[in-house]
Scaffold this motif. Structure first.
Motif, PDB file in Angstrom:
ATOM      1  N   THR A  45       0.821  -1.213   0.000  1.00 59.15           N
ATOM      2  CA  THR A  45       0.000   0.000   0.000  1.00 59.15           C
ATOM      3  C   THR A  45       0.852   1.259   0.000  1.00 59.15           C
ATOM      4  OG1 THR A  45      -0.144  -0.096   2.400  1.00 59.15           O
ATOM      5  CG2 THR A  45      -1.914  -1.141   1.151  1.00 59.15           C
ATOM      6  N   TRP A  51      -7.874   0.565   0.816  1.00 60.57           N
ATOM      7  CA  TRP A  51      -9.273   0.639   0.370  1.00 60.57           C
ATOM      8  C   TRP A  51      -9.364   0.924  -1.118  1.00 60.57           C
ATOM      9  CZ3 TRP A  51     -11.202   5.219  -1.580  1.00 60.57           C
ATOM     10  CH2 TRP A  51     -10.457   6.365  -1.306  1.00 60.57           C
ATOM     11  N   ARG A  52      -8.393   1.653  -1.681  1.00 62.59           N
ATOM     12  CA  ARG A  52      -8.400   1.886  -3.131  1.00 62.59           C
ATOM     13  C   ARG A  52      -8.030   0.620  -3.883  1.00 62.59           C
ATOM     14  NH1 ARG A  52     -10.955   4.999  -5.885  1.00 62.59           N
ATOM     15  NH2 ARG A  52      -9.352   5.138  -7.458  1.00 62.59           N
ATOM     16  N   ASP A  54      -8.660  -2.414  -2.899  1.00 63.26           N
ATOM     17  CA  ASP A  54      -9.837  -3.288  -2.845  1.00 63.26           C
ATOM     18  C   ASP A  54     -10.886  -2.869  -3.863  1.00 63.26           C
ATOM     19  OD1 ASP A  54      -8.959  -5.034  -0.904  1.00 63.26           O
ATOM     20  OD2 ASP A  54      -9.702  -3.813   0.748  1.00 63.26           O
ATOM     21  N   ASP A  55     -11.022  -1.548  -4.097  1.00 65.90           N
ATOM     22  CA  ASP A  55     -11.980  -1.070  -5.097  1.00 65.90           C
ATOM     23  C   ASP A  55     -11.566  -1.450  -6.509  1.00 65.90           C
ATOM     24  OD1 ASP A  55     -13.509   0.013  -3.130  1.00 65.90           O
ATOM     25  OD2 ASP A  55     -12.846   2.084  -3.442  1.00 65.90           O
ATOM     26  N   GLY A  61      -6.046  -6.432  -3.601  1.00 66.92           N
ATOM     27  CA  GLY A  61      -6.251  -6.065  -2.200  1.00 66.92           C
ATOM     28  C   GLY A  61      -5.926  -7.203  -1.263  1.00 66.92           C
ATOM     29  N   GLU A  65      -2.955  -7.276   1.461  1.00 68.39           N
ATOM     30  CA  GLU A  65      -3.264  -7.576   2.865  1.00 68.39           C
ATOM     31  C   GLU A  65      -2.302  -8.619   3.431  1.00 68.39           C
ATOM     32  OE1 GLU A  65      -5.171  -6.894   6.331  1.00 68.39           O
ATOM     33  OE2 GLU A  65      -5.783  -5.933   4.452  1.00 68.39           O
TER      34      GLU A  65
END
Length: 120
Positions: A45, A51-52, A54-55, A61, A65
């Motif tokens: 990241t 969160w971006r 994952d989008d 994502g 993680e």
């Protein structure tokens, strides 16, 4: 901020020790940079928040993680916002301990500097 940088630096240093225990020649380090460290950096990241990622792609994502570099980046990012992230700190400390233990286990004193001096 200082404890987060210290824990992150120790984890990255232990990861470097682990990689260096498997490299036989210094010239091979460029290949290691290209095939290990850069993919871990780009799958973290550091460039985009989680969160971006994952989008954009749930698979990316998920990879981010699992990446310990992501947790180190998030730990530093949260500390810059004056918030503490205990889950990220625990992951970074645990990854650093695992990397250090594996580096100690993989260390071969017979091929180091002092072994070469004893032969001469």
């Amino acid at each position: 901020m200082l404890p987060a940088l210290l824990v992150t630096g120790l984890m990255l240093g232990a990861f470097g020790l682990l990689i260096s225990s498997f490299i036989r020649q210094l010239e091979n380090f460029a290949g290691v940079m290209n095939f290990v460290i850069f993919p871990m950096f780009f799958a973290s990241t550091a460039l985009y928040p989680l969160w971006r990622l994952d989008d954009v792609s749930p698979a990316l994502g998920w990879v981010a993680e699992l990446n310990p570099f992501s947790h180190a980046v998030e730990l530093i990012r949260f500390c810059l916002y004056l918030r503490w992230a205990p889950a990220e700190a625990a992951v970074v400390a645990a990854a650093g301990a695992v990397f250090f233990w594996l580096a100690v286990y993989a260390f071969e004193p017979g091929r180091g500097f002092w072994a070469r001096r004893a032969e001469a």
